[in-house]
Structures are given as C-alpha cells and as structure tokens.
Design a protein around this motif. Sequence first.
Motif, PDB file in Angstrom:
ATOM      1  N   ALA A  38     166.081  66.296  19.258  1.00  0.00           N
ATOM      2  CA  ALA A  38     166.371  67.151  20.321  1.00  0.00           C
ATOM      3  C   ALA A  38     167.313  65.683  21.408  1.00  0.00           C
ATOM      4  CB  ALA A  38     165.754  67.604  21.334  1.00  0.00           C
ATOM      5  N   ARG A  39     166.101  65.201  22.043  1.00  0.00           N
ATOM      6  CA  ARG A  39     166.708  63.892  22.843  1.00  0.00           C
ATOM      7  C   ARG A  39     167.855  63.217  22.480  1.00  0.00           C
ATOM      8  NH1 ARG A  39     164.119  59.985  26.404  1.00  0.00           N
ATOM      9  NH2 ARG A  39     165.127  59.333  27.674  1.00  0.00           N
ATOM     10  N   HIS A  40     167.298  62.520  20.863  1.00  0.00           N
ATOM     11  CA  HIS A  40     168.999  61.346  20.714  1.00  0.00           C
ATOM     12  C   HIS A  40     170.133  62.100  20.432  1.00  0.00           C
ATOM     13  CE1 HIS A  40     170.945  59.075  17.772  1.00  0.00           C
ATOM     14  NE2 HIS A  40     170.931  59.108  17.394  1.00  0.00           N
ATOM     15  N   ARG A  41     170.092  63.207  20.617  1.00  0.00           N
ATOM     16  CA  ARG A  41     171.299  64.624  20.525  1.00  0.00           C
ATOM     17  C   ARG A  41     171.695  64.351  21.899  1.00  0.00           C
ATOM     18  NH1 ARG A  41     172.145  66.351  15.854  1.00  0.00           N
ATOM     19  NH2 ARG A  41     170.642  67.338  14.456  1.00  0.00           N
ATOM     20  N   ILE A  42     171.714  64.610  22.830  1.00  0.00           N
ATOM     21  CA  ILE A  42     171.102  64.153  24.447  1.00  0.00           C
ATOM     22  C   ILE A  42     172.301  63.543  24.651  1.00  0.00           C
ATOM     23  CG2 ILE A  42     170.491  64.585  26.308  1.00  0.00           C
ATOM     24  CD1 ILE A  42     168.460  66.485  25.359  1.00  0.00           C
ATOM     25  N   GLU A  43     171.437  62.463  24.190  1.00  0.00           N
ATOM     26  CA  GLU A  43     171.991  60.719  24.888  1.00  0.00           C
ATOM     27  C   GLU A  43     173.263  60.562  23.571  1.00  0.00           C
ATOM     28  OE1 GLU A  43     170.363  58.173  26.724  1.00  0.00           O
ATOM     29  OE2 GLU A  43     169.506  60.974  27.155  1.00  0.00           O
ATOM     30  N   ARG A  44     173.234  61.096  23.073  1.00  0.00           N
ATOM     31  CA  ARG A  44     174.983  61.107  22.051  1.00  0.00           C
ATOM     32  C   ARG A  44     175.951  61.826  22.865  1.00  0.00           C
ATOM     33  NH1 ARG A  44     174.258  63.066  16.681  1.00  0.00           N
ATOM     34  NH2 ARG A  44     176.441  62.904  16.366  1.00  0.00           N
ATOM     35  N   ALA A  45     175.354  62.871  22.804  1.00  0.00           N
ATOM     36  CA  ALA A  45     175.975  63.717  24.222  1.00  0.00           C
ATOM     37  C   ALA A  45     176.865  63.452  25.314  1.00  0.00           C
ATOM     38  CB  ALA A  45     175.157  64.641  24.308  1.00  0.00           C
ATOM     39  N   ARG A  46     175.673  62.112  25.485  1.00  0.00           N
ATOM     40  CA  ARG A  46     176.334  61.533  26.729  1.00  0.00           C
ATOM     41  C   ARG A  46     176.990  60.632  26.946  1.00  0.00           C
ATOM     42  NH1 ARG A  46     171.079  59.129  29.952  1.00  0.00           N
ATOM     43  NH2 ARG A  46     172.746  59.417  31.155  1.00  0.00           N
TER      44      ARG A  46
END
Length: 398
Positions: A327-335
């Motif tokens: 989930a943290r990786h998806r947040i970073e990708r979203a950023r």
Amino acid sequence: MQVLRVRRGMSRPVLAGLVGMSPSWVKQVEAGRLQTPKLPMILRIAEALRVRDLAELTGDQSPHVELFAGPGHARLPAVAAVINAFPLAAEDRAAPAAPHLRARLARAWAARHASPHHREAIGALLPGLITDAQLAARQAESAAQRRAAQAVLAETWSLSQFFLAYQPDAALLWRVAERGMVAAQESEDPHAIGVAAWLLAQAHRDAGPGHFEAADAVTLGTLRYLEPLLAEATDEVLAIAGALRFEAAYTAARRGDTGVAWGWWDRADEIARRLPADYFHPVTSFSRAIMGPHAVTVAVELRAGGESVRQATASQDVALPSRPRSARHRIERARGYHVAGQAETALATLERAFEDAPETIRYNGHARSLILEETEARSPERRRRAAQLAVKVGLLAA
C-alpha cells in the motif's frame, strides 16, 4: 507560512522549489500581497512544511484537519500505558527465554505484513511483548544473556515504532526510538544497532529540514560501523546496511540533492543484488524487489515528474510480501503520477492502496493531502471518487 518555514530552517528558494513556484511568489504570499492560495496549493505548502494541522497554516477559522498525523488508534492508550509504566520492582514470575520472545516477535512481524489492519494486529500484541522483553532484560544473569535480551528488547521497541508512527503522540514515539537505540547498543548486536539507527534516522528526518543533518549523522555513523562487517555479513546485516544506504538517499532527495540521492540509491542497490532473490527483511522490507519502489520515492521527493512516472510505471508489477508495504508503494506511485500532472491515475492508485491496507492510507500524510486536493478537482467524477475515498479514510463525514 513564514513562521513555519523559518521554524523548519527552510529558505524561500527551497520552499518555492518544493511547491513548484518562484521565491518571489513565496515572498509575496508571506508579505500578504497575494490572496490566500487555493486548497491544492495550501496542501502542497502543508506537505513541504510538514504541517500536521491545516489550522497551523491558515488560522483558527479552518476546520481541524490532521495531515501528517493520523487518528489515534483504539489500542494506543494500552500501548502507551505499558511504555509509560517504568518497571522497577522485579515481578514474581520468571521472564520468558530470549528464543521464546524472538519467536513471538517473528509472529508479530508476520502478522503485521499479512494484515490490512496492521496497527490493530501488532497493537494487540505489543503490551505483552514490551512487558516480557523488559522483564527478560532485568532478569538476565550472565553477560551473554543480557546482550541477547537487550537485542530482543531493541527489536520490540522497533516494532512499537511501527505502531506509533504518524499517531498523535510524537513524544511517545521519540521515547521509544531512544530506548530502542540504547537497548541496541547494550546488545552489541550489529543487526539490532542497524535497525534502531534506521528508525531513529527516520524520526529525525520526519521532524523537518532542520533535522536532516541529525538524520544523516545517525545514518552515516552507523554505516561506518557496519561497513567493515559486510564482507562476511549475514543476510540480515547486509539488508540493514542496504536499508541505511537508502535512508541516506531518501534524506538527500528530501534536501533536493539529486546526484547524492541517486548515488546512495546505487550503493543500496549494490547490496540488494548480494541478497537472495526471495529475501525480504521483516523490519525494513529491504530486498531486491524494494529497489524499484525506492526509486519511485527518490524521484518523487526530487519533484522529477517525468522520472517519477517512469519509475512508477517500471515498478507497477512489483510484488511485495507485505500488505502495508504494498500500500505504501502504491501511495508513492500516486505521488509520482500527481507530480507529473496525471491526477486520474494518481486517484486510481490511491483507491488500490486503500484496498491493500486501509490503515496504511489512513495514517499517511501524503495520501491524505492528495485525497483532499482531489475533492476540489474540476472533474465532477474525480470529486465524487475522491470524496468517497475521503469518507473511507476518515477525512470527511459520511
């Protein structure tokens, strides 16, 4: 804005670069010669200044909106009570043996990685673990037993930091970080020392630009201690050294130092390639697979839009054996997509992050600010989806 910027030790050009505006624009806003920026820009400023409550930035008339601290977890009082109960008198019962405690720790880390509600999973286990680990350290009779017990206690404090991170009790987090470093040093265990330093460096960096030098001092000092050991190191010691090298990259990226950031990323990648293909460090998530997500983070922190998208796209199929880390990786990708102006893709990626691990996105300040910004989007469909996600995350009432 000026007060918060100066308090963070940040110059106008640095803040301007972080929010994508000119230093003269920052000066005019601070002098009151421009109208108050709209919500999307306010959120960018809040992110750059690490403002936890928007009212600090805009005044008491604003609604109370926590950004970089999530809500207090229901298990926080019980965990805090055990941390604050300084143990002096020896208990009547015998302490569990260090191998037993280490097995319980391993199960706790496994529960964290497997659960979409990871704070709930480890929050239920922490009171007993903290109590028993402290008891084992007090009752140790030989020097060897004491070092083993202190290593377990240090890792217990590390697990506690994952529970406490981004909750509204910064003093408690710092207390645990410092106790973890002391216990690790007492253990004389390179891995325990590396993990405690990794978390302490993050605590310094998250405190803002004025603390970046302290973060580097912890990171680089620990790396100097570990480097001579790496030729014959175990996988876990290699992994913590790799994780620390990436922390140096992360801090450099936050500082805007492109060459240094990517140089440290390369050095972290050198260690990752020495690890088995399926290795995954249970505390730091360091592994071969994590280097793609780490590249996304570096690009995003450097505000490099094109590179952020390139790295986000290259790592979109990376499989991480941890729901919160995925989930943290998806947040970073979203950023990354957001920096490049791809708002639709950013929102869709945040929705996937919520599916992976709702607790991760609820406590992530970057995700929270992006969601709030999208509730003001021009597209009615994006506003609707963002509002629905904001309700799920707890930013808006249903």
